[in-house]
Scaffold this motif. Structure first.
Motif, PDB file in Angstrom:
ATOM      1  N   GLY A 132      -4.861   7.811 -13.874  1.00 44.69           N
ATOM      2  CA  GLY A 132      -3.908   8.099 -12.817  1.00 44.69           C
ATOM      3  C   GLY A 132      -4.422   8.053 -11.635  1.00 44.69           C
ATOM      4  N   GLN A 133      -5.807   7.879 -11.462  1.00 43.41           N
ATOM      5  CA  GLN A 133      -6.438   7.965 -10.143  1.00 43.41           C
ATOM      6  C   GLN A 133      -7.348   6.538  -9.921  1.00 43.41           C
ATOM      7  OE1 GLN A 133      -8.732  11.596  -9.604  1.00 43.41           O
ATOM      8  NE2 GLN A 133      -6.776  12.790  -9.440  1.00 43.41           N
ATOM      9  N   LEU A 134      -7.407   6.422  -8.447  1.00 49.93           N
ATOM     10  CA  LEU A 134      -8.148   5.323  -8.111  1.00 49.93           C
ATOM     11  C   LEU A 134      -9.741   5.869  -7.808  1.00 49.93           C
ATOM     12  CD1 LEU A 134      -7.391   2.347  -5.905  1.00 49.93           C
ATOM     13  CD2 LEU A 134      -9.489   3.533  -5.512  1.00 49.93           C
ATOM     14  N   THR A 135     -10.725   5.355  -8.300  1.00 53.00           N
ATOM     15  CA  THR A 135     -12.196   5.892  -8.088  1.00 53.00           C
ATOM     16  C   THR A 135     -12.772   4.833  -7.258  1.00 53.00           C
ATOM     17  OG1 THR A 135     -12.139   7.474  -9.887  1.00 53.00           O
ATOM     18  CG2 THR A 135     -14.303   6.843  -8.909  1.00 53.00           C
ATOM     19  N   GLU A 136     -13.373   5.097  -6.059  1.00 45.86           N
ATOM     20  CA  GLU A 136     -14.257   4.114  -5.509  1.00 45.86           C
ATOM     21  C   GLU A 136     -15.728   4.405  -5.625  1.00 45.86           C
ATOM     22  OE1 GLU A 136     -13.743   2.474  -1.265  1.00 45.86           O
ATOM     23  OE2 GLU A 136     -15.277   3.932  -1.091  1.00 45.86           O
ATOM     24  N   VAL A 137     -16.514   3.388  -6.074  1.00 44.12           N
ATOM     25  CA  VAL A 137     -18.213   3.448  -5.979  1.00 44.12           C
ATOM     26  C   VAL A 137     -18.487   2.640  -4.930  1.00 44.12           C
ATOM     27  CG1 VAL A 137     -20.241   3.267  -7.305  1.00 44.12           C
ATOM     28  CG2 VAL A 137     -18.008   3.946  -8.491  1.00 44.12           C
ATOM     29  N   ALA A 141      -3.700  -1.483  -1.895  1.00 45.10           N
ATOM     30  CA  ALA A 141      -3.744  -0.073  -2.243  1.00 45.10           C
ATOM     31  C   ALA A 141      -2.623   0.433  -2.878  1.00 45.10           C
ATOM     32  CB  ALA A 141      -4.196   0.517  -0.852  1.00 45.10           C
ATOM     33  N   MET A 142      -1.210   0.507  -2.327  1.00 44.16           N
ATOM     34  CA  MET A 142      -0.021   0.863  -3.014  1.00 44.16           C
ATOM     35  C   MET A 142      -0.114   0.567  -4.390  1.00 44.16           C
ATOM     36  SD  MET A 142       2.275   0.873   0.311  1.00 44.16           S
ATOM     37  CE  MET A 142       3.664   1.459  -0.796  1.00 44.16           C
ATOM     38  N   ILE A 143      -0.207  -0.770  -4.694  1.00 41.71           N
ATOM     39  CA  ILE A 143      -0.055  -1.507  -5.970  1.00 41.71           C
ATOM     40  C   ILE A 143      -1.099  -0.881  -6.854  1.00 41.71           C
ATOM     41  CG2 ILE A 143      -0.484  -3.572  -7.059  1.00 41.71           C
ATOM     42  CD1 ILE A 143       0.533  -5.053  -4.876  1.00 41.71           C
ATOM     43  N   LEU A 144      -2.319  -0.606  -6.595  1.00 39.28           N
ATOM     44  CA  LEU A 144      -3.351  -0.127  -7.427  1.00 39.28           C
ATOM     45  C   LEU A 144      -2.787   1.253  -7.654  1.00 39.28           C
ATOM     46  CD1 LEU A 144      -6.656  -1.641  -5.903  1.00 39.28           C
ATOM     47  CD2 LEU A 144      -5.422  -2.299  -8.135  1.00 39.28           C
ATOM     48  N   LYS A 145      -2.376   2.185  -6.643  1.00 41.36           N
ATOM     49  CA  LYS A 145      -2.059   3.532  -7.228  1.00 41.36           C
ATOM     50  C   LYS A 145      -0.999   3.662  -7.875  1.00 41.36           C
ATOM     51  CE  LYS A 145      -3.444   6.635  -3.721  1.00 41.36           C
ATOM     52  NZ  LYS A 145      -3.640   7.141  -2.733  1.00 41.36           N
ATOM     53  N   LYS A 146       0.043   2.832  -7.800  1.00 37.61           N
ATOM     54  CA  LYS A 146       1.408   2.904  -8.513  1.00 37.61           C
ATOM     55  C   LYS A 146       0.865   2.352  -9.872  1.00 37.61           C
ATOM     56  CE  LYS A 146       5.709   0.507  -8.725  1.00 37.61           C
ATOM     57  NZ  LYS A 146       5.820  -0.528  -9.821  1.00 37.61           N
ATOM     58  N   LEU A 147       0.175   1.452 -10.228  1.00 33.55           N
ATOM     59  CA  LEU A 147      -0.391   1.228 -11.557  1.00 33.55           C
ATOM     60  C   LEU A 147      -1.009   2.154 -12.205  1.00 33.55           C
ATOM     61  CD1 LEU A 147      -1.601  -2.514 -10.986  1.00 33.55           C
ATOM     62  CD2 LEU A 147       0.085  -1.835 -12.268  1.00 33.55           C
ATOM     63  N   ALA A 148      -2.001   2.891 -11.544  1.00 30.67           N
ATOM     64  CA  ALA A 148      -2.804   4.092 -11.978  1.00 30.67           C
ATOM     65  C   ALA A 148      -1.949   5.452 -12.451  1.00 30.67           C
ATOM     66  CB  ALA A 148      -3.822   4.508 -11.030  1.00 30.67           C
ATOM     67  N   TYR A 149      -0.800   5.493 -11.740  1.00 30.09           N
ATOM     68  CA  TYR A 149      -0.003   6.527 -11.764  1.00 30.09           C
ATOM     69  C   TYR A 149       1.045   6.256 -13.253  1.00 30.09           C
ATOM     70  CZ  TYR A 149       2.950  10.570 -10.993  1.00 30.09           C
ATOM     71  OH  TYR A 149       3.613  11.507 -11.280  1.00 30.09           O
ATOM     72  N   LEU A 192     -14.252  -1.323   4.994  1.00 26.64           N
ATOM     73  CA  LEU A 192     -13.148  -1.323   5.144  1.00 26.64           C
ATOM     74  C   LEU A 192     -12.266  -0.257   5.984  1.00 26.64           C
ATOM     75  CD1 LEU A 192     -12.137  -1.969   1.555  1.00 26.64           C
ATOM     76  CD2 LEU A 192     -12.842  -3.731   2.955  1.00 26.64           C
ATOM     77  N   GLY A 193     -13.134   0.209   6.838  1.00 22.76           N
ATOM     78  CA  GLY A 193     -12.465   1.128   7.767  1.00 22.76           C
ATOM     79  C   GLY A 193     -11.758   2.309   7.370  1.00 22.76           C
ATOM     80  N   GLU A 194     -10.911   3.081   8.516  1.00 22.04           N
ATOM     81  CA  GLU A 194     -10.390   4.209   8.262  1.00 22.04           C
ATOM     82  C   GLU A 194      -9.216   3.930   7.622  1.00 22.04           C
ATOM     83  OE1 GLU A 194     -11.136   7.283   9.234  1.00 22.04           O
ATOM     84  OE2 GLU A 194     -13.232   6.262   9.758  1.00 22.04           O
ATOM     85  N   SER A 195      -8.457   2.753   7.771  1.00 26.06           N
ATOM     86  CA  SER A 195      -7.064   2.641   6.758  1.00 26.06           C
ATOM     87  C   SER A 195      -7.377   2.690   5.426  1.00 26.06           C
ATOM     88  CB  SER A 195      -6.570   1.234   7.153  1.00 26.06           C
ATOM     89  OG  SER A 195      -6.129   1.127   8.438  1.00 26.06           O
ATOM     90  N   TRP A 196      -8.541   2.452   4.981  1.00 19.92           N
ATOM     91  CA  TRP A 196      -8.666   2.225   3.542  1.00 19.92           C
ATOM     92  C   TRP A 196      -9.373   3.822   2.962  1.00 19.92           C
ATOM     93  CZ3 TRP A 196      -7.730  -0.462  -0.759  1.00 19.92           C
ATOM     94  CH2 TRP A 196      -8.531  -0.337  -1.903  1.00 19.92           C
ATOM     95  N   LYS A 197      -9.978   4.336   3.991  1.00 22.89           N
ATOM     96  CA  LYS A 197     -10.819   5.692   3.740  1.00 22.89           C
ATOM     97  C   LYS A 197      -9.755   6.717   2.876  1.00 22.89           C
ATOM     98  CE  LYS A 197     -13.298   9.349   6.008  1.00 22.89           C
ATOM     99  NZ  LYS A 197     -13.560   9.944   7.146  1.00 22.89           N
ATOM    100  N   SER A 198      -8.410   6.812   3.385  1.00 29.45           N
ATOM    101  CA  SER A 198      -7.637   7.607   2.723  1.00 29.45           C
ATOM    102  C   SER A 198      -7.019   7.134   1.074  1.00 29.45           C
ATOM    103  CB  SER A 198      -6.294   7.960   3.658  1.00 29.45           C
ATOM    104  OG  SER A 198      -5.753   6.562   3.905  1.00 29.45           O
ATOM    105  N   VAL A 199      -7.169   5.823   0.805  1.00 30.92           N
ATOM    106  CA  VAL A 199      -7.015   5.409  -0.262  1.00 30.92           C
ATOM    107  C   VAL A 199      -7.286   5.960  -1.691  1.00 30.92           C
ATOM    108  CG1 VAL A 199      -6.663   3.323  -1.626  1.00 30.92           C
ATOM    109  CG2 VAL A 199      -6.156   3.197   0.854  1.00 30.92           C
ATOM    110  N   PRO A 200      -8.814   5.971  -1.924  1.00 31.32           N
ATOM    111  CA  PRO A 200      -9.339   6.363  -3.104  1.00 31.32           C
ATOM    112  C   PRO A 200      -9.153   7.957  -3.296  1.00 31.32           C
ATOM    113  CG  PRO A 200     -10.872   5.019  -1.908  1.00 31.32           C
ATOM    114  CD  PRO A 200      -9.808   5.237  -1.265  1.00 31.32           C
ATOM    115  N   HIS A 201      -8.535   8.387  -4.565  1.00 29.15           N
ATOM    116  CA  HIS A 201      -8.623   9.721  -4.987  1.00 29.15           C
ATOM    117  C   HIS A 201     -10.258  10.341  -4.824  1.00 29.15           C
ATOM    118  CE1 HIS A 201      -4.739   7.968  -6.670  1.00 29.15           C
ATOM    119  NE2 HIS A 201      -4.277   9.133  -6.246  1.00 29.15           N
ATOM    120  N   VAL A 202     -10.996   9.491  -5.415  1.00 29.33           N
ATOM    121  CA  VAL A 202     -12.408   9.749  -5.634  1.00 29.33           C
ATOM    122  C   VAL A 202     -13.214   8.743  -5.015  1.00 29.33           C
ATOM    123  CG1 VAL A 202     -14.196  10.365  -7.081  1.00 29.33           C
ATOM    124  CG2 VAL A 202     -11.914  10.980  -7.545  1.00 29.33           C
TER     125      VAL A 202
END
Length: 298
Positions: A80-85, A222-230, A254-264
């Motif tokens: 249900g979450q998006l994790t970024e490494v 980002a919205m598609i990935l989080k929607k698929l996860a949830y 990927l800057g500030e716009s992407w920074k808020s995307v990952p849950h982890v």
């Protein structure tokens, strides 16, 4: 796509693994007759009890197989979450993906979809992870149990090469169609983990000014990935590289716009000429940021 028996379509990925999707007419029929309405899925008002039940009963944790990372993340990758490494080049980001892909099918009896944007997927590396050795040339050491486990794991990994953002949108659209179809017919084994290695390879070229709509496409992805996860209870794992932050420091790309995307957000680094790595939590929905742990990449 090449036609397959029974009116279904199949593609063979660059790794020799087949993807199967429902035909278009079947998709429309199942969505019209059996799927809950959009309001049921997206417009439902959830009570606190509903949310707690969803977290405790549905949002399981998938271990990566790397003890230090699993301990640092409270067990591994949460569904249900998006994790970024993220991390510098050669820090071990792809190795984390391969370890995760090797362990999820065994521990969760689910399917892993591995979207490879830079030819980083290595079947031989999967084999060494499962066998626990660094040398596959000695087939005597690769016992029957390891061979059976390798077969199970490789049959549970769907690998697809994706080299541009438009291809990624297409693959994710077809993945959603497949997930909706599998939810209806219930074949018993559903995708539990989606890996994209690396997402920055696709997004960096389109947000550098060449594409006026680059940042909009990034947010759409980002919205598609989080929607698929949830909605489909997937754990989503993506990798991101590092860029200069000035004064010799580095930061995730990927800057500030992407920074808020990952849950982890987990940053990893590797000691020079060593297989000892350090993981640092930059962001987590349940745990404190700044926590660190050592782990070893075998």
């Amino acid at each position: 796509m090449a036609a397959a028996g029974g009116g279904r379509e199949a593609t063979t990925s660059g790794c020799g693994l087949k993807r199967r999707y429902a035909p278009h007419d079947q998709e429309e029929e199942t969505m019209n007759q059996d799927q809950p309405s959009k309001e049921d899925r997206c417009g439902r008002i959830w009570s606190g009890i509903d949310l707690l039940k969803d977290v405790t009963e549905n949002k399981h944790v998938l271990p990566t197989g790397l003890e230090g990372i699993d301990r640092l993340l409270g067990g591994g990758l949460r569904q249900g979450q998006l994790t970024e490494v993220t991390g510098p080049s050669s820090s071990g980001k792809t190795q984390v993906c391969l370890h995760s892909a090797s362990h999820a099918p065994v521990k969760h009896t689910g399917v892993v979809m591995y979207l490879d944007t830079s030819n980083s997927f290595s079947p031989s590396r999967i084999a060494t992870i499962i066998d626990g050795t660094n040398d596959l040339s000695d087939q005597k050491g690769f016992d029957l149990l390891s061979k059976e486990r390798l077969k199970t794991v490789m049959q549970s990994i769907i690998c697809e090469s994706v080299f541009d953002i438009f291809g990624m949108f297409e693959v994710l659209h077809q993945l959603e169609v497949s997930l909706l179809n599998e939810k209806v017919i219930g074949d018993g084994r559903r995708i539990c983990l989606l890996i994209i290695d690396s997402i920055s390879s696709l997004l960096a070229p389109i947000i550098g000014g060449k594409y006026p709509q680059g940042r909009s496409m990034m947010i759409s992805l980002a919205m598609i990935l989080k929607k698929l996860a949830y909605e489909h209870n997937l754990a989503v794992l993506v990798t991101n590289h590092m860029v200069s932050a000035g004064n010799g420091a580095v930061k995730p790309a990927l800057g500030e716009s992407w920074k808020s995307v990952p849950h982890v957000r987990l940053m990893i680094s590797r000691e020079h000429s060593s297989n000892i790595c350090t993981g640092t939590v930059l962001k987590h929905t349940l745990l404190a940021s700044g926590r660190t742990a050592k782990f070893v990449l075998p």
